[in-house]
Design an enzyme around this catalytic site. Structure first.
Site, short mmCIF file in Angstrom:
data_model
loop_
_atom_site.label_atom_id
_atom_site.label_comp_id
_atom_site.label_asym_id
_atom_site.label_seq_id
_atom_site.Cartn_x
_atom_site.Cartn_y
_atom_site.Cartn_z
N GLY A 479 0.80 -1.21 0.00
CA GLY A 479 0.00 0.00 0.00
C GLY A 479 0.83 1.26 0.00
CE LYS A 713 18.68 10.21 6.15
NZ LYS A 713 18.76 11.12 7.31
N GLY A 714 13.31 6.34 3.31
CA GLY A 714 12.13 5.55 3.65
C GLY A 714 11.12 6.35 4.43
CD GLU A 717 8.40 0.99 9.67
OE1 GLU A 717 8.29 -0.11 10.22
OE2 GLU A 717 9.21 1.20 8.76
#
Length: 751
Positions: A479, A713-714, A717
């Site tokens: 997702g 870096k993502g 979260e």
């Protein structure tokens, strides 16, 4: 070109806002999920859940169920087929140390809701009805599910979980420094147990292919993990097990590990030699992983100006009797404020009679940072400091847990830009000083932090003679927009329109990639896709140079750009060759490449890598009723290069909404007498809905990071970390009442 995504021209897709390439399939119903695939001989399994939390089964009477027309078999621990004996065979790729749960293994009951039987029938309705006829007798024992009651049995896990950093050794003398500090703050903090509750329930459809081979559609965040689990448990060759999961309707970490419905479906299919589907009910979704119950104590000693002299952060986390589940909970205190000379961090486990907790979006950080950032707000209030100022006073550019500088850290800019967008300078620091009619107004803020990771990953790419490109690997799109960003990266690498690129994911027949989790997919799979496409680019360029009378003869690869489906000489676009013509001249109908990428060992040795954020929240609270309205959130994110501004913003929005749930609503309620989570449905487990969500403003702070070739870096979260603390701090500012036990419900405000 180490930090360049491609050698394309100026019209790149990376860094722009693009709609999801898989969006049309999802909104039109063409996307199929694990429980929607079918087969001509498909049977249906229904799980019978246990009725006690601890003890043993004394008898199972399945005769009435077996007599129902259409029932094929009732599986119990008494008649299940033999499977692997050793714990090792049951340990999946992300399992914590211990003995993984084995469904229908023996007569022992380890936790409430444990599967005790599987009814398989020709259709789902028959299986469900027959399951209600299975009678199970028990010899019950008293369950112990209260972490607080088990505090005296806390222990340091003897075997560490892979990828989870234990707390560093203490430095200085935190106790003595605390005792002598002019400002002393100590508080206990609890965050309620939370269940993941993705919209798609866990399901596995096992298609019997004959000759012992199976094709499995499993709800999993990494199909290779399910494949390895099946092969290990059932003693199968991996080439006999193909696992697919092209779409996933929410995972949040619950889909990282194979869950028990996969074991049951494969077991039944192999025994019956026909296709079997097992889908769990919403109630059964509460019978496995959850965010663990963690009790924390934070002690801060500081001087009158708010400079920390001592940090102590202790955590006690519940885990199951059979596995030592571990997270990084206390390390964040040192990572954010480790310039302090006296630091002691302690993390222990204690066993309770529940299933093993599971990774849940930003595991450990949500828990640890919530407590830390409320404590830092308390320090700001106690010293008369602005909450941002006290954080800047304790700012560090080094990670003392590893004694390394951060590779990049734009947290100061996050504070600055977030505060400006929010209007923080207009804040009256006095609690209960701001009002809007009958409502108290509170402004709070907090810091967020998460690891910036990269895992080893492979990817494959194929360019065909018609100029179409297919890329992919076995990772999943949970997702987050992985289909879209990999399409963007591949399109840029070969200078193609996105419409000419197809991305395939979630299939063990594709190049192997790690599970989709940890916010590492963009860096890991993205880099692998980029490398595979660059290999194709180099190969096709060589073909273009070799053409008769080639306009690119004697030109080096570094001097060309790939754009518009052509290879062009930089500075002289009149000298170009189309990809299609180059392949045609070479007499090839396709060009293929498979490449792998992994973390930069040199960079990891020299630097620590983290993503940072600053979260600002506004609440309005009815003074008489205690009802909280969250009216504004500003989240400023420093996450390196942003590949897709649209999907990136969506990730932060989703994380913020989950953070709102943690702060104000989500709570899995354990009845310790019976050892069961009692609110196991959407009616009683509260999550944020549309009416709860108002303005969420996302800022992406520019940051140059060299931890990986993508410079990313993502984002999966970081959006949730710190959000609950910012809201809790806003509630304090509005009411003057400090609440350290989340969620913040009306009774805690007016009680």
């Amino acid at each position: 070109m180490a930090n360049s995504i491609s050698s394309t021209g100026t019209d790149s897709f990376v860094g722009t806002a693009r709609s999801r390439v898989d969006g049309p399939a999802k909104v039109t119903g063409l996307a199929k999920y694990a429980g929607e695939f079918t087969a001509a001989d498909l049977a249906h399994g229904y799980v019978v859940s246990g009725g006690i939390a601890k003890g043993r089964i004394t008898a199972i009477d399945s005769a009435a169920a077996e007599a129902v027309p259409g029932v094929l078999k009732v599986f119990t621990h008494e008649n299940r087929p033999r499977t692997a004996w050793l714990d090792y065979n049951y340990q999946d790729a992300v399992a914590p140390p211990g003995s993984p749960f084995r469904a229908l293994y023996d007569d022992k009951i380890h936790y409430s809701g444990q599967p005790v039987a599987l009814v398989v029938a020709e259709d789902f309705g028959t299986a469900r009805y027959a399951a209600s006829l299975v009678k199970v007798s028990y010899e019950a024992e008293e369950p112990l599910t209260d972490v607080e009651r088990q505090r005296e049995f806390g222990y340091e896990p003897p075997k560490k979980r892979a990828g989870i950093k234990p707390p560093p050794k203490p430095w200085g003398d935190a106790d003595a420094a605390f005792a002598s500090a002019p400002i002393q703050l100590r508080g206990d903090y609890t965050l309620a147990v939370e269940h993941h509750n993705p919209m798609e329930p866990h399901a596995s459809t096992v298609v019997w292919d004959g000759d012992g081979a199976i094709t499995v559609y499993d709800k999993i965040q990494g199909v290779s993990n399910s494949q390895g689990y099946i092969a290990g448990v059932f003693g199968m060759d991996k080439d006999k097990v193909r696992v697919l999961n092209p779409y996933l309707g929410g995972g949040f970490g619950l889909g990282l590990r194979p869950q028990y419905q996969l074991f049951l479906a494969v077991m039944a299919a192999r025994e019956l030699e026909r296709s079997v589907r097992v889908t769990l009910t919403r109630d059964q979704m509460f019978t496995f992983g959850y965010r663990p119950d963690v009790r924390q104590t934070i002690s801060l000693g500081a001087d009158e100006g708010g400079k920390l002299r001592s940090i102590k952060h202790d955590a006690l986390s519940g885990t199951s009797r059979f596995e030592d589940y571990q997270e990084v909970v206390v390390n964040w205190s040192a990572i954010l404020y480790g310039a302090c000379e006296n630091v002691s961090l302690d993390y222990k486990l204690t066993q309770i009679d529940t299933y093993t907790p599971a990774d849940m979006r930003a595991p450990g950080a949500v828990t640890g940072v919530f407590a830390l950032e409320i404590a830092m707000d308390e320090l700001a209030h106690a010293t008369g400091q602005d909450p941002i100022a006290v954080r800047l006073k304790n700012y560090t550019d080094r990670d003392p847990t590893e004694d390394k500088p951060f590779g990049s850290k734009a947290l100061r800019a996050c504070y600055e830009q977030g505060a400006e967008r929010f209007g923080w300078s207009e804040r009256n620091p006095e609690p209960r000083s701001m009002r809007d009619g009958k409502e108290l107004v509170g402004w709070g803020m907090a810091t967020g932090v998460w690891e910036a990771l990269m895992q080893k990953s492979s990817a494959q790419a194929t360019l065909t003679a018609d100029g179409k490109l297919v890329v992919g690997n076995s990772t999943g799109d949970i997702g987050t927009g992985t289909y879209t960003i990999l399409t963007q990266i591949a399109a840029d690498a070969l200078g193609l329109p996105m419409e000419d690129v197809t991305t395939k994911l979630g299939d063990t027949d594709l190049a192997e990639a790690p599970v989709a989790g940890g916010s590492w997919t963009a860096a890991s799979s993205g880099t692998a896709v980029m490398k595979a496409c660059r290999k194709i680019a180099a190969d096709v360029f060589a073909m273009a140079r070799a053409m008769d009378d080639s306009p690119l003869a004697n030109v080096d690869l570094e001097r060309v750009v790939f754009t518009g489906g052509r290879i062009k000489l930089a500075g002289d676009p009149s000298r170009s060759v189309s990809l299609v013509d180059a392949m045609k001249a070479a007499g090839v109908d396709k060009v293929e490449a498979t490449e792998s990428a992994g973390p930069d060992a040199g960079h990891m040795k020299e630097f620590s890598s983290y993503t940072h954020s600053a979260v600002f929240a506004e609440v309005k609270i009815d003074e008489e009723l205690g009802q909280v309205r969250l009216t504004r959130i500003v989240s400023a994110i420093a996450a390196g290069r942003i590949i897709n501004l649209k999907t990136a913003r969506s990730q932060i929005l989703g994380g913020v909404v989950m953070g709102i749930g943690s702060a104000l609503e989500e709570e899995s309620m354990l009845d310790h007498t019976v050892g069961r989570f009692m609110n196991h449905n959407f009616g009683e487990y509260h999550v944020p809905v549309n009416a709860d969500i108002h303005d969420i403003d996302v800022i992406f702070v520019e940051e140059d990071d060299k931890a990986n070739p993508m410079g990313v870096k993502g984002l999966g979260e970081i959006g949730i970390v710190g959000t609950a603390a910012a809201i809790a701090n806003a509630v304090f500012h509005a009411t003057g009442k400090r609440i350290r036990d989340l969620p913040i419900t009306i009774d805690k405000i007016i009680g």
